[in-house]
Motif scaffolding. Structure first.
Motif, PDB file in Angstrom:
ATOM      1  N   THR A   8       0.890  -1.165  -0.008  1.00 22.83           N
ATOM      2  CA  THR A   8      -0.098  -0.036   0.238  1.00 22.83           C
ATOM      3  C   THR A   8       0.812   1.123   0.091  1.00 22.83           C
ATOM      4  O   THR A   8       2.119   1.168   0.363  1.00 22.83           O
ATOM      5  CB  THR A   8      -0.879   0.082   1.080  1.00 22.83           C
ATOM      6  N   ASP A   9       0.139   2.360  -0.471  1.00 26.48           N
ATOM      7  CA  ASP A   9       0.909   3.651  -0.562  1.00 26.48           C
ATOM      8  C   ASP A   9       2.193   3.636  -1.096  1.00 26.48           C
ATOM      9  O   ASP A   9       3.404   4.285  -0.714  1.00 26.48           O
ATOM     10  CB  ASP A   9       1.091   4.250   1.030  1.00 26.48           C
ATOM     11  N   LEU A  10       2.285   3.088  -2.370  1.00 24.15           N
ATOM     12  CA  LEU A  10       3.567   3.059  -3.065  1.00 24.15           C
ATOM     13  C   LEU A  10       3.928   4.348  -3.717  1.00 24.15           C
ATOM     14  O   LEU A  10       4.793   4.688  -4.120  1.00 24.15           O
ATOM     15  CB  LEU A  10       3.605   2.180  -4.265  1.00 24.15           C
ATOM     16  N   GLY A  36      -3.696   1.519  -2.391  1.00 23.42           N
ATOM     17  CA  GLY A  36      -4.324   2.717  -2.736  1.00 23.42           C
ATOM     18  C   GLY A  36      -2.944   3.830  -2.373  1.00 23.42           C
ATOM     19  O   GLY A  36      -1.984   3.590  -1.852  1.00 23.42           O
ATOM     20  N   ASP A  37      -3.139   5.058  -3.026  1.00 24.38           N
ATOM     21  CA  ASP A  37      -2.125   6.014  -2.925  1.00 24.38           C
ATOM     22  C   ASP A  37      -1.182   5.271  -4.039  1.00 24.38           C
ATOM     23  O   ASP A  37       0.008   5.200  -3.593  1.00 24.38           O
ATOM     24  CB  ASP A  37      -1.761   6.379  -1.881  1.00 24.38           C
ATOM     25  N   ILE A  38      -1.561   5.099  -5.158  1.00 21.12           N
ATOM     26  CA  ILE A  38      -0.756   4.338  -6.224  1.00 21.12           C
ATOM     27  C   ILE A  38       0.006   5.312  -6.923  1.00 21.12           C
ATOM     28  O   ILE A  38       1.181   5.039  -7.599  1.00 21.12           O
ATOM     29  CB  ILE A  38      -1.705   3.608  -7.147  1.00 21.12           C
ATOM     30  N   GLY A  75      -6.595   5.804  -3.714  1.00 23.67           N
ATOM     31  CA  GLY A  75      -6.356   6.565  -2.280  1.00 23.67           C
ATOM     32  C   GLY A  75      -6.447   8.027  -2.259  1.00 23.67           C
ATOM     33  O   GLY A  75      -6.940   8.445  -3.633  1.00 23.67           O
ATOM     34  N   ASN A  76      -6.264   8.809  -1.358  1.00 19.11           N
ATOM     35  CA  ASN A  76      -6.385  10.129  -1.422  1.00 19.11           C
ATOM     36  C   ASN A  76      -5.631  11.073  -2.060  1.00 19.11           C
ATOM     37  O   ASN A  76      -6.100  12.410  -2.416  1.00 19.11           O
ATOM     38  CB  ASN A  76      -6.511  10.574   0.139  1.00 19.11           C
ATOM     39  N   ASP A  77      -4.515  10.323  -2.560  1.00 15.47           N
ATOM     40  CA  ASP A  77      -3.587  11.193  -3.322  1.00 15.47           C
ATOM     41  C   ASP A  77      -3.768  10.777  -4.691  1.00 15.47           C
ATOM     42  O   ASP A  77      -2.964  11.429  -5.597  1.00 15.47           O
ATOM     43  CB  ASP A  77      -2.136  10.841  -2.839  1.00 15.47           C
ATOM     44  N   LEU A 188      -9.642  -1.121   2.649  1.00 14.61           N
ATOM     45  CA  LEU A 188     -10.178   0.162   2.817  1.00 14.61           C
ATOM     46  C   LEU A 188      -9.071   0.859   3.312  1.00 14.61           C
ATOM     47  O   LEU A 188      -8.012   0.754   4.028  1.00 14.61           O
ATOM     48  CB  LEU A 188     -11.150  -0.224   4.211  1.00 14.61           C
ATOM     49  N   HIS A 189      -8.493   2.038   2.353  1.00 17.27           N
ATOM     50  CA  HIS A 189      -7.466   2.782   2.569  1.00 17.27           C
ATOM     51  C   HIS A 189      -7.254   3.117   3.697  1.00 17.27           C
ATOM     52  O   HIS A 189      -6.114   3.282   4.290  1.00 17.27           O
ATOM     53  CB  HIS A 189      -7.303   3.889   1.147  1.00 17.27           C
ATOM     54  N   GLY A 190      -8.284   4.105   4.285  1.00 20.58           N
ATOM     55  CA  GLY A 190      -8.186   4.474   5.819  1.00 20.58           C
ATOM     56  C   GLY A 190      -8.320   3.448   6.936  1.00 20.58           C
ATOM     57  O   GLY A 190      -8.995   2.833   6.586  1.00 20.58           O
ATOM     58  N   GLY A 226      -4.022   1.360   5.011  1.00 21.95           N
ATOM     59  CA  GLY A 226      -2.848   2.002   4.475  1.00 21.95           C
ATOM     60  C   GLY A 226      -3.079   3.213   5.226  1.00 21.95           C
ATOM     61  O   GLY A 226      -3.373   3.361   6.093  1.00 21.95           O
ATOM     62  N   HIS A 227      -2.680   4.350   4.430  1.00 21.66           N
ATOM     63  CA  HIS A 227      -2.843   5.732   4.592  1.00 21.66           C
ATOM     64  C   HIS A 227      -1.937   6.225   5.310  1.00 21.66           C
ATOM     65  O   HIS A 227      -1.548   7.573   5.027  1.00 21.66           O
ATOM     66  CB  HIS A 227      -4.417   5.936   5.059  1.00 21.66           C
ATOM     67  N   ILE A 228      -1.638   5.847   6.757  1.00 22.22           N
ATOM     68  CA  ILE A 228      -0.529   6.499   7.328  1.00 22.22           C
ATOM     69  C   ILE A 228       0.648   5.701   7.554  1.00 22.22           C
ATOM     70  O   ILE A 228       0.545   4.682   8.296  1.00 22.22           O
ATOM     71  CB  ILE A 228      -1.325   6.494   8.955  1.00 22.22           C
TER      72      ILE A 228
END
Ligand SMILES: [Zn+2]
Length: 277
Positions: A8-10, A36-38, A75-77, A188-190, A226-228
């Motif tokens: 996650t978060d790559l 996510g945040d790919i 993701g959010n980014d 769930l990303h968050g 992920g996310h954090i």
């Protein structure tokens, strides 16, 4: 299905994508999940679009050629305006599924994804929502921004705008329902609140109470978050249980590639941080 590899978060780091592919092949993974945040940080429309077209499309082709399934959420980014492009690229590869607010299944296991997150201080709000009714907004780094075909649109009164959108609580309730929660995996990303999976630098816990309540109610086999990025280092925790549900939030290392190797029956999971090759 034997082996699942979760990353996650790559954030568009190509060497992390390449290393994920090598590892998936090496361990004989049946499925890779990207939480996510790919795409590249910086959030420029042209950078993210180019990343999807020039890197991710051929990258997915490598999984297709190896016969490895690949599930992802954004993701959010990842700019919301580029979701149709991401869908088109995923559709080029039958083994790849984009699961943001969708469900797919493999060998009797259901996988359901969501890319929306509880509001945060950052300005890009494409994926941000109130956690639940009565949500109290934290400090903001500036006026909100939404991605549009012509660049970013500024949202001067973000709390008022967000009040017109469904909450995380409502979005989770609207997800497709897997037929057997005991064979369901949520991406769930968050992260949920209250488990040490949501701790930012400095020690504040910013996870989602609505997500925690949803997992308490629905009791899937596994939830992946992920996310954090820094949370495991801050809290010393990357996995937890909510009733029967195992929740994993491996974070993402700034210097290595953080992965989780997982087996579903019986459920086992191992986190690794691989050095840059
Ligand atoms: Zn994120």
């Amino acid at each position: 299905m034997n082996t699942l590899l979760y990353v996650t978060d790559l954030h568009g780091q190509r060497w992390k994508y390449d290393l994920t592919f090598s590892l998936a092949r090496e361990i004989g993974a049946d499925l890779v999940i990207n939480g996510g945040d790919i795409s590249p940080s910086g959030r420029r429309h042209e950078d993210q679009g180019r990343f999807y077209r020039e890197f991710l499309d051929p990258y997915f082709g490598r999984f297709q050629a190896e016969g490895i399934r690949y599930f992802l959420v954004s993701g959010n980014d990842d700019l919301g305006i580029l979701d149709p492009l991401l869908d088109r690229i995923c559709a080029n590869h039958p083994l790849v599924s984009h699961l943001s607010r969708r469900m797919d299944s493999v060998e009797g296991y259901s996988f359901v994804g969501m890319n929306l997150v509880t509001d945060y201080p950052f300005r890009l709000k494409d994926r941000a929502r109130r956690d639940a009714e009565g949500y109290v907004f934290g400090p903001q780094l500036g006026p909100g921004l939404l991605s549009t075909p012509d660049g970013f649109r500024e949202i001067p009164d973000w709390p008022a705008y967000a009040a017109t959108l469904p909450t995380i609580d409502e979005e989770l309730a609207a997800l497709p329902a897997p037929p057997d929660p005991g064979r369901a995996v949520y991406i769930l990303h968050g992260p949920p609140s209250g488990l040490g999976l949501d701790v930012v630098r400095g020690g504040a816990a910013v996870g989602s109470p609505a997500t925690r309540a949803f997992l308490e109610r629905s009791q899937p086999l596994l939830s992946l978050h992920g996310h954090i990025h820094e949370s495991p280092d801050e809290s010393g925790t990357w996995h937890a249980k909510i009733g029967r549900t195992v929740c994993l939030q491996p974070g993402q290392s700034p210097s290595g590639l953080t992965v989780v190797v997982c087996r579903l029956d019986p459920l086992t999971f191992e986190r690794k941080v691989l050095p840059c090759e």
